[in-house]
Every structure is written in C-alpha cells, then in structure tokens.
Enzyme design. Structure first.
Site, PDB file in Angstrom:
ATOM      1  CB  CYS A 141      -0.788  -0.064   1.162  1.00  0.00           C
ATOM      2  SG  CYS A 141      -2.366   0.901   0.916  1.00  0.00           S
ATOM      3  CG  HIS A 173      -2.952  -3.224   4.053  1.00  0.00           C
ATOM      4  ND1 HIS A 173      -2.211  -2.654   4.840  1.00  0.00           N
ATOM      5  CD2 HIS A 173      -3.893  -2.575   3.566  1.00  0.00           C
ATOM      6  CE1 HIS A 173      -2.126  -1.368   4.506  1.00  0.00           C
ATOM      7  NE2 HIS A 173      -3.288  -1.275   3.969  1.00  0.00           N
ATOM      8  CD  GLU A 179      -0.165  -5.537   6.307  1.00  0.00           C
ATOM      9  OE1 GLU A 179      -0.213  -6.104   5.066  1.00  0.00           O
ATOM     10  OE2 GLU A 179      -0.480  -4.163   6.438  1.00  0.00           O
TER      11      GLU A 179
HETATM   12  N1  GLN Z   1      -3.815   6.272   1.196  1.00  0.00           N
HETATM   13  C1  GLN Z   1      -2.562   6.021   1.719  1.00  0.00           C
HETATM   14  C2  GLN Z   1      -1.302   6.770   0.992  1.00  0.00           C
HETATM   15  O1  GLN Z   1      -1.455   7.418   0.030  1.00  0.00           O
HETATM   16  C3  GLN Z   1      -2.068   4.615   1.574  1.00  0.00           C
HETATM   17  C4  GLN Z   1      -2.995   3.846   2.621  1.00  0.00           C
HETATM   18  C5  GLN Z   1      -2.434   2.580   3.041  1.00  0.00           C
HETATM   19  O2  GLN Z   1      -1.272   2.312   3.165  1.00  0.00           O
HETATM   20  N2  GLN Z   1      -3.323   1.794   3.799  1.00  0.00           N
HETATM   21  O3  GLN Z   1      -0.052   6.832   1.390  1.00  0.00           O
END
Ligand code: GLN
Length: 196
Positions: free
Chosen positions: A79, A168, A170
């Site tokens: 992410c 995610h 994890e």
């Molecule tokens: N929206 C977040 C970002 O731009 C990422 C979200 C996440 O890691 N769950 O960093």
C-alpha cells in the site's frame, strides 16, 4: 535469515507478526544505523506515504535504502510502501522510485476506499485482499510481472526482487503472500552465497 521492517509509521507490527509466525527474525528499521549490518530483505508497510516519506527524508534514509534495493536487496512494499517504491506516483517521481511502475494514490476514493476482494495471486491460489484507501498500479514496464488484478486494475506486481501489493496481506492471517516474498529472499541468499 533476517528481514528489516521499516518501523517509522503505519502497519509495521502486523508485518512483524506475520514474519514471526513464519519463524523469521525481524529487525525494526527506525534510523540509519539499523541498516549497518547485513539484512536479507526489507518490508515497507502500509500507512500514509506522505508522512512515511517525510520521515525517510528527515532521517536521511532515502539514499541508503535506494542503494540497498538497487543492489538487489529484496523489498516488499504494501500500500503506502508500494507508493514509496513506485518510479512514478500520480504523474510525479516517487520518493524511492526503485520499481518501474506508475501508481495512482487513493485510487478508489478517499472515504469509500476500503473493501475486500478475493482474487488469484501469482497464478497460484486465491487470496483475501484487504484494501484501505489503496493505490493501484496504472502502468508497468516490460520488466514487471503482474501478479494480481482486481476489477481489471493491477494490485500486485514484481520486478526482480521487488514485490508490491496495493492490499494488506499482513492483516488477514494468511501468510501466503509473505511466503512468496520469503521465496524471493531465499533465492537472493542463495545467489549471494554463489557470488562469495
Ligand atoms: N492512502 C495511503 C497513502 O497514500 C495509503 C494507505 C495505506 O497504506 N493503507 O499513503
């Protein structure tokens, strides 16, 4: 085997728990000296890429991480980690920029952006994928292998020793994606031995 987990902000503890479940030693990376001794892989967790990016700059970690990843250290970004590793983010250069992908931040909208999906990962088996204000990958270079799509959008990819997921893994108790990363790490350790 020892895996570093970037522990500046975000969901790093969940990654540590996954690795511990798989019997792997974890080193939290909080400052430059944490990178001094040999590491076999690095996880960049989810969180907020702008905050994590600012901390990486303030702590002078950007060049050291880029050098290690550039030399082949396996890296797994989830992410926000994907956003930090991407060469291009929303048309601008990404902070670490080590992976030849273009990412779109908050690609599913800010508020309604959290959902789960089940899709096949790496042509192997279905995985539950939790998305939280997630990015997706808009485009990839030829050197990048696409590992998963949700609704046609690329949500997991690999380039050499760099693995990224927009979701995610994890958070769901399923160690499959982490095991996939550890396979990359094992091959890297073997190749290091052969070079020595
Ligand atoms: N929206 C977040 C970002 O731009 C990422 C979200 C996440 O890691 N769950 O960093």
């Amino acid at each position: 085997m020892e895996i570093g987990v970037l522990a500046l902000q975000g969901a790093f503890i969940e990654h540590e728990m996954m690795l511990e479940k798989l019997g792997v030693s974890v080193r939290e990376i909080r400052q430059k000296k944490d990178l001094d001794s040999q590491l076999d892989g690095l996880i960049i967790p989810g969180g907020e890429s702008t905050v994590m990016g600012k901390l990486l700059v303030d702590l002078d970690l950007v060049d050291s991480l880029n050098e290690k990843i550039g030399k082949g250290l396996p890296a797994f970004g989830t992410c926000a980690g994907l956003i930090l590793l991407a060469k291009e983010v929303d048309g601008k250069p990404g902070l670490l920029g080590t992976m030849n992908i273009s990412a779109k931040r908050n690609a599913y909208g800010r508020q309604s952006g959290s959902f789960v999906a089940t899709e096949v990962f790496a042509y192997k088996r279905s995985v539950l994928m939790t998305f939280i204000r997630a990015p997706y990958i808009e485009s990839v270079d030829h050197s990048v292998e696409i590992l998963a799509r949700v609704d046609g959008n690329i949500v997991a990819a690999r380039e050499n020793n760099i693995l990224v997921t927009a979701f995610h893994p994890e958070l769901d108790g399923d160690t499959f994606v982490h095991e996939y990363f550890l396979d990359i790490v094992k091959k890297y350790i073997e190749s290091q031995k052969n070079e020595a």
